[in-house]
Design a protein around this motif. Structure first.
Motif, PDB file in Angstrom:
ATOM      1  N   TRP A   1      47.604  41.607  36.720  1.00  0.00           N
ATOM      2  CA  TRP A   1      47.842  40.864  37.960  1.00  0.00           C
ATOM      3  C   TRP A   1      47.641  39.365  37.737  1.00  0.00           C
ATOM      4  N   VAL A   2      46.746  39.021  36.830  1.00  0.00           N
ATOM      5  CA  VAL A   2      46.606  37.607  36.465  1.00  0.00           C
ATOM      6  C   VAL A   2      47.931  37.082  35.912  1.00  0.00           C
ATOM      7  N   LEU A   3      48.575  37.854  35.037  1.00  0.00           N
ATOM      8  CA  LEU A   3      49.865  37.438  34.479  1.00  0.00           C
ATOM      9  C   LEU A   3      50.922  37.286  35.571  1.00  0.00           C
ATOM     10  N   VAL A   4      50.902  38.195  36.557  1.00  0.00           N
ATOM     11  CA  VAL A   4      51.853  38.092  37.671  1.00  0.00           C
ATOM     12  C   VAL A   4      51.613  36.792  38.445  1.00  0.00           C
ATOM     13  N   THR A   5      50.350  36.485  38.715  1.00  0.00           N
ATOM     14  CA  THR A   5      50.057  35.246  39.449  1.00  0.00           C
ATOM     15  C   THR A   5      50.471  34.022  38.643  1.00  0.00           C
TER      16      THR A   5
ATOM     17  N   GLU B   1      36.495  31.651  28.132  1.00  0.00           N
ATOM     18  CA  GLU B   1      35.858  32.459  29.167  1.00  0.00           C
ATOM     19  C   GLU B   1      36.787  33.583  29.640  1.00  0.00           C
ATOM     20  N   LEU B   2      38.079  33.275  29.756  1.00  0.00           N
ATOM     21  CA  LEU B   2      39.060  34.296  30.119  1.00  0.00           C
ATOM     22  C   LEU B   2      39.093  35.415  29.085  1.00  0.00           C
ATOM     23  N   GLN B   3      39.119  35.004  27.841  1.00  0.00           N
ATOM     24  CA  GLN B   3      39.204  35.980  26.754  1.00  0.00           C
ATOM     25  C   GLN B   3      37.962  36.878  26.738  1.00  0.00           C
ATOM     26  N   ASP B   4      36.801  36.272  26.983  1.00  0.00           N
ATOM     27  CA  ASP B   4      35.557  37.056  26.992  1.00  0.00           C
ATOM     28  C   ASP B   4      35.513  38.014  28.183  1.00  0.00           C
ATOM     29  N   TYR B   5      35.928  37.525  29.355  1.00  0.00           N
ATOM     30  CA  TYR B   5      35.825  38.357  30.558  1.00  0.00           C
ATOM     31  C   TYR B   5      36.791  39.536  30.506  1.00  0.00           C
ATOM     32  N   TYR B   6      38.047  39.254  30.117  1.00  0.00           N
ATOM     33  CA  TYR B   6      39.059  40.306  30.140  1.00  0.00           C
ATOM     34  C   TYR B   6      39.187  41.057  28.815  1.00  0.00           C
TER      35      TYR B   6
ATOM     36  N   VAL C   1      47.571  30.229  47.119  1.00  0.00           N
ATOM     37  CA  VAL C   1      47.375  31.674  47.235  1.00  0.00           C
ATOM     38  C   VAL C   1      47.132  32.298  45.861  1.00  0.00           C
ATOM     39  N   MET C   2      47.892  31.873  44.858  1.00  0.00           N
ATOM     40  CA  MET C   2      47.720  32.423  43.518  1.00  0.00           C
ATOM     41  C   MET C   2      46.334  32.098  42.950  1.00  0.00           C
ATOM     42  N   SER C   3      45.839  30.884  43.203  1.00  0.00           N
ATOM     43  CA  SER C   3      44.504  30.523  42.720  1.00  0.00           C
ATOM     44  C   SER C   3      43.425  31.362  43.389  1.00  0.00           C
ATOM     45  N   PHE C   4      43.588  31.597  44.693  1.00  0.00           N
ATOM     46  CA  PHE C   4      42.605  32.426  45.399  1.00  0.00           C
ATOM     47  C   PHE C   4      42.600  33.859  44.855  1.00  0.00           C
ATOM     48  N   ILE C   5      43.786  34.375  44.542  1.00  0.00           N
ATOM     49  CA  ILE C   5      43.859  35.718  43.947  1.00  0.00           C
ATOM     50  C   ILE C   5      43.178  35.727  42.583  1.00  0.00           C
ATOM     51  N   GLN C   6      43.437  34.697  41.765  1.00  0.00           N
ATOM     52  CA  GLN C   6      42.800  34.614  40.451  1.00  0.00           C
ATOM     53  C   GLN C   6      41.283  34.519  40.563  1.00  0.00           C
ATOM     54  N   ALA C   7      40.795  33.831  41.608  1.00  0.00           N
ATOM     55  CA  ALA C   7      39.355  33.679  41.802  1.00  0.00           C
ATOM     56  C   ALA C   7      38.672  35.016  42.065  1.00  0.00           C
ATOM     57  N   SER C   8      39.442  36.001  42.556  1.00  0.00           N
ATOM     58  CA  SER C   8      38.868  37.332  42.791  1.00  0.00           C
ATOM     59  C   SER C   8      38.769  38.151  41.511  1.00  0.00           C
ATOM     60  N   LEU C   9      39.264  37.579  40.393  1.00  0.00           N
ATOM     61  CA  LEU C   9      39.219  38.220  39.074  1.00  0.00           C
ATOM     62  C   LEU C   9      39.841  39.622  39.093  1.00  0.00           C
ATOM     63  N   PRO C  10      41.137  39.683  39.422  1.00  0.00           N
ATOM     64  CA  PRO C  10      41.822  40.982  39.427  1.00  0.00           C
ATOM     65  C   PRO C  10      42.074  41.464  38.000  1.00  0.00           C
ATOM     66  N   ASP C  11      42.668  42.651  37.850  1.00  0.00           N
ATOM     67  CA  ASP C  11      43.040  43.136  36.524  1.00  0.00           C
ATOM     68  C   ASP C  11      43.965  42.135  35.841  1.00  0.00           C
ATOM     69  N   PHE C  12      43.928  42.130  34.501  1.00  0.00           N
ATOM     70  CA  PHE C  12      44.629  41.079  33.768  1.00  0.00           C
ATOM     71  C   PHE C  12      46.136  41.100  33.999  1.00  0.00           C
TER      72      PHE C  12
ATOM     73  N   TYR D   1      29.722  27.694  37.919  1.00  0.00           N
ATOM     74  CA  TYR D   1      30.230  28.746  38.806  1.00  0.00           C
ATOM     75  C   TYR D   1      31.207  29.700  38.116  1.00  0.00           C
ATOM     76  N   SER D   2      31.364  29.598  36.812  1.00  0.00           N
ATOM     77  CA  SER D   2      32.225  30.475  36.011  1.00  0.00           C
ATOM     78  C   SER D   2      33.701  30.314  36.392  1.00  0.00           C
ATOM     79  N   ILE D   3      34.557  31.147  35.815  1.00  0.00           N
ATOM     80  CA  ILE D   3      35.999  31.004  36.031  1.00  0.00           C
ATOM     81  C   ILE D   3      36.377  31.270  37.484  1.00  0.00           C
ATOM     82  N   SER D   4      35.656  32.137  38.163  1.00  0.00           N
ATOM     83  CA  SER D   4      35.954  32.414  39.568  1.00  0.00           C
ATOM     84  C   SER D   4      35.789  31.156  40.416  1.00  0.00           C
TER      85      SER D   4
END
Length: 396
Positions: free
Chosen positions: A104-108, A39-44, A91-102, A165-168
């Motif tokens: 930023w996902v790596l930073v989290t 799902e990550l690969q498809d979304y991003y 906090v990192m999970s909540f940021i990931q749930a907002s589906l930021p740019d990839f 509910y998808s990855i978010s």
């Protein structure tokens, strides 16, 4: 006289269980991205390599900073490190749930690596301190199951959340869980840090010299080395051995059963270490049992049912090893700082084993088939047994 543990007459079971659940929630930082890989690969629209990097970077942090985390936890305080690590993870999970740019996902994910490391260093040290002597190996065996339990729960509940509910939704649910653990432990744990380990004195020793002292201390190092050869093996066995089973139905069954066998072995090891034999002996027994299973494999390649039973036996014996290694640390450590260093080394060497094991087994299987796998398992068992033998010679 050892100062490893206070005179605890009763195990604080409520705190121990909550700390274990906190460990499960931290291990889900690996599981949630493994579960949502496609799902990550498809979304991003990323490559498998980049998506894989998002999974593995959490372990890389432990590989690099495992020992450093053990040193710092003793200085900062185990309760503070644990609650801070859980809060950071939420906090990192909540940021990931907002589906930021990839990026930023790596930073989290990098920051989640520090979160996960803080939990796996602080929580077992605290569990050991909250356990009565007659239960300490049992609680360490329980702690050793946290990773397998996290993947089992994620594979069941996480899959349903992901589908609905998808990855978010999946990442949001994880944030709520790990954040709840931070809040609950803030309220539950005694604010007196001395309850979980005395503050580490500043002895004026430089950082790299201190690292050298930790690596040269067999009480901290040997449990980590025993654990290293376990992580080299288990991930590879779970990945490659089921593919040797020709029956699709039996193969699918074993892919579900084998992780449970590993988790059961880890808890059994804690019980054996507490009531039957020293954890060092349990580790030796485990490596011998794993080696015997490997030798039998080649004899039953054409008998799928027997082959599957032997695989299950191998995974059960492999599962004994982390329970034994974790139980060694409070047995061998002379104070809470050696304990934290031991858990830091286990985090570091465990990630090293998980990194080098799969490609090593893949190469051996490519070159020599099932016999390459068997030969590598035998070499690993021999090395693991040697380090368990040396650990058994240390005076408690």
């Amino acid at each position: 006289m050892s100062t490893t543990q206070p005179n605890t007459e009763h195990t604080r079971w409520l705190e121990v269980i909550i700390l274990w659940i906190a460990g499960v929630s931290a291990a889900m930082q690996f599981a949630k991205f493994s579960l949502s890989f496609n799902e990550l690969q498809d979304y991003y629209q990323t490559s498998p390599t980049m998506t894989g990097a998002a999974i593995s970077v959490v372990g890389v942090i432990g590989l690099i900073f495992g020992v450093t985390a053990g040193m710092l936890a003793g200085r900062i305080g185990y309760r503070k490190v644990l609650i801070g690590a859980l809060s950071l993870g939420a906090v990192m999970s909540f940021i990931q749930a907002s589906l930021p740019d990839f990026q930023w996902v790596l930073v989290t994910r990098v920051l989640e690596g520090f979160s996960q490391l803080g939990v796996v260093v602080a929580a077992p040290t605290m569990i050991a301190k909250l356990s009565a002597p007659q239960h300490r190996s049992v609680t360490m065996g329980l702690w050793g199951t946290f990773f397998g339990v996290a993947f089992a729960i994620s594979g069941f509940a996480g899959k349903m959340i992901l589908e609905q509910y998808s990855i978010s939704g999946l990442y949001l649910a994880h944030g709520v869980l790990i954040g709840s653990m931070a809040i609950l432990l803030t309220l539950l744990l005694n604010r007196d840090e001395s309850r979980y380990g005395s503050a580490q004195p500043s002895d004026g020793v430089g950082y790299f010299k201190k690292l050298g002292q930790i690596y040269s201390n067999p009480r901290s190092l040997l449990p980590g080395l025993v654990f290293l050869f376990y992580t080299c093996t288990l991930v590879s066995l779970l990945t490659y051995i089921p593919h040797s089973i020709e029956s699709p139905t039996l193969r699918t069954t074993m892919q579900v059963l084998l992780p449970l066998m590993s988790t059961a072995g880890t808890f059994i090891a804690g019980t054996l270490s507490q009531y039957v034999m020293r954890p060092q002996r349990v580790a030796q027994l485990a490596y011998v049992g794993l080696a015997i299973g490997a030798l039998l494999l080649s004899q039953f390649l054409d008998t799928p049912s027997v082959f599957a039973i032997i695989i299950a036996q191998m995974i059960l014996f492999a599962g004994l090893i982390p329970g034994a290694a974790l139980s060694m640390i409070p047995k061998l450590a002379r104070d809470s700082h050696e304990q934290a260093n031991g858990y830091g080394l286990i985090a570091q060497l465990g990630n090293l084993g998980a990194t080098i094991g799969p490609p090593s087994f893949a190469t051996a299987i490519t070159l020599f088939g099932i016999y390459g796998l068997i030969g590598l398992v035998l070499i690993i068992c021999a090395l693991g047994s040697i380090f368990a033998f040396f650990a058994n010679r240390l005076k408690v």
